[in-house]
Design a protein around this motif. Structure first.
Motif, PDB file in Angstrom:
ATOM      1  N   PRO A  44      -7.517  -4.377   4.303  1.00 26.40           N
ATOM      2  CA  PRO A  44      -6.611  -4.213   5.444  1.00 26.40           C
ATOM      3  C   PRO A  44      -5.178  -4.676   5.181  1.00 26.40           C
ATOM      4  CG  PRO A  44      -8.719  -5.041   6.204  1.00 26.40           C
ATOM      5  CD  PRO A  44      -8.772  -5.038   4.685  1.00 26.40           C
ATOM      6  N   GLN A  45      -5.017  -5.711   4.376  1.00 21.76           N
ATOM      7  CA  GLN A  45      -3.688  -6.270   4.123  1.00 21.76           C
ATOM      8  C   GLN A  45      -2.752  -5.300   3.401  1.00 21.76           C
ATOM      9  OE1 GLN A  45      -6.605  -7.609   3.318  1.00 21.76           O
ATOM     10  NE2 GLN A  45      -6.761  -9.491   4.507  1.00 21.76           N
ATOM     11  N   MET A  46      -3.281  -4.240   2.797  1.00 21.87           N
ATOM     12  CA  MET A  46      -2.437  -3.285   2.064  1.00 21.87           C
ATOM     13  C   MET A  46      -1.983  -2.126   2.958  1.00 21.87           C
ATOM     14  SD  MET A  46      -4.027  -3.193  -1.778  1.00 21.87           S
ATOM     15  CE  MET A  46      -2.726  -2.120  -2.354  1.00 21.87           C
ATOM     16  N   ARG A  47      -1.789  -2.432   4.217  1.00 19.03           N
ATOM     17  CA  ARG A  47      -1.341  -1.433   5.194  1.00 19.03           C
ATOM     18  C   ARG A  47      -0.082  -0.711   4.737  1.00 19.03           C
ATOM     19  NH1 ARG A  47      -0.138  -4.170  10.673  1.00 19.03           N
ATOM     20  NH2 ARG A  47       1.496  -5.158   9.477  1.00 19.03           N
ATOM     21  N   PHE A  52       2.614   4.278   3.308  1.00 18.00           N
ATOM     22  CA  PHE A  52       3.469   5.028   2.382  1.00 18.00           C
ATOM     23  C   PHE A  52       2.817   6.363   2.007  1.00 18.00           C
ATOM     24  CE2 PHE A  52       4.226   6.182  -2.071  1.00 18.00           C
ATOM     25  CZ  PHE A  52       5.584   6.467  -2.023  1.00 18.00           C
ATOM     26  N   LEU A  53       1.532   6.338   1.638  1.00 19.39           N
ATOM     27  CA  LEU A  53       0.831   7.567   1.257  1.00 19.39           C
ATOM     28  C   LEU A  53       0.750   8.552   2.413  1.00 19.39           C
ATOM     29  CD1 LEU A  53      -2.140   6.291  -0.931  1.00 19.39           C
ATOM     30  CD2 LEU A  53      -0.165   7.625  -1.681  1.00 19.39           C
ATOM     31  N   LEU A  54       0.403   8.063   3.588  1.00 18.67           N
ATOM     32  CA  LEU A  54       0.310   8.939   4.758  1.00 18.67           C
ATOM     33  C   LEU A  54       1.659   9.595   5.056  1.00 18.67           C
ATOM     34  CD1 LEU A  54      -1.990   6.653   6.850  1.00 18.67           C
ATOM     35  CD2 LEU A  54      -2.437   9.089   6.486  1.00 18.67           C
ATOM     36  N   LYS A  55       2.727   8.816   5.017  1.00 18.73           N
ATOM     37  CA  LYS A  55       4.057   9.377   5.270  1.00 18.73           C
ATOM     38  C   LYS A  55       4.451  10.378   4.184  1.00 18.73           C
ATOM     39  CE  LYS A  55       6.167   5.631   7.917  1.00 18.73           C
ATOM     40  NZ  LYS A  55       7.250   4.631   7.935  1.00 18.73           N
TER      41      LYS A  55
END
Length: 195
Positions: A44-47, A52-55
């Motif tokens: 979870p901490q790597m939100r 970034f990938l989703l954007k």
């Protein structure tokens, strides 16, 4: 970026024809591979990295919104998360049509947001897609199902394993299959949105 299913009468998906264009299928293949290799395993901490990938693939994400690594997003350009909205672990976001979450909306573990279906009166079983809108501060509880075209009002709650095929009124708690209103949602300070 608009996405339309192909005309089933022309492409015949019942005989193995595609439901979407080659460009769409290639984009989704690249997306699925990228998420599997680069994000699905992240804690979870790597939100920031998942955001970034989703954007990069076209999602619109508000400040501090998050999609957990084990969640599955079918088509990132159709994902719109407002500030602090969350798709939790193992959520399926089958967003053939746009799916949007308002500010601080929460979709809990294992829930399924399904914006696609089929026209059962069509001889070719035509694929259909309708957007899903989840209002601010609404909660879709664990393993609940939200169907195509549903609008979940602000502050509404869809209880665990409940099924919504119709829109849900704001600040109302729903449960069951099909989901039925159970009571008003009243916050501890005595307020309920809109009333």
């Amino acid at each position: 970026m608009a996405l339309q299913p192909l005309d089933a009468a022309r492409v015949n998906p019942l005989q193995g024809g595609p439901s979407f264009s080659l460009g769409n299928r290639l984009l989704r293949a690249a997306w699925n591979l990228s998420w599997a290799l680069l994000a699905s395993w992240t804690p979870p901490q790597m939100r920031f990295w998942r955001r970034f990938l989703l954007k990069l693939f076209g999602a619109q994400l508000g400040e501090s919104s998050d999609v957990r690594g084990s969640a599955r997003v079918w088509y990132p350009p159709h994902l719109h998360l407002a500030d602090r909205a969350l798709l939790a672990e193992r959520v399926t976001c089958y967003n053939m049509a746009p799916i949007s979450l308002g500010r601080a909306a929460l979709v809990s573990q294992g829930a399924h947001l399904c914006a696609g279906s089929h026209d059962i009166s069509s001889a070719t079983f035509q694929l259909t897609a309708e957007p899903i809108v989840i209002g601010a501060q609404a909660w879709i509880a664990a393993e609940a199902f939200v169907g195509p075209g549903v609008e979940v009002g602000e502050g509404a709650v869809l209880g665990a394993r409940s099924v919504a095929f119709r829109s849900l009124d704001p600040w109302t708690v729903y449960g069951g299959n099909p989901a039925k209103p159970l009571k008003r949602r009243v916050l501890r300070d005595g307020t309920a949105g809109g009333g």
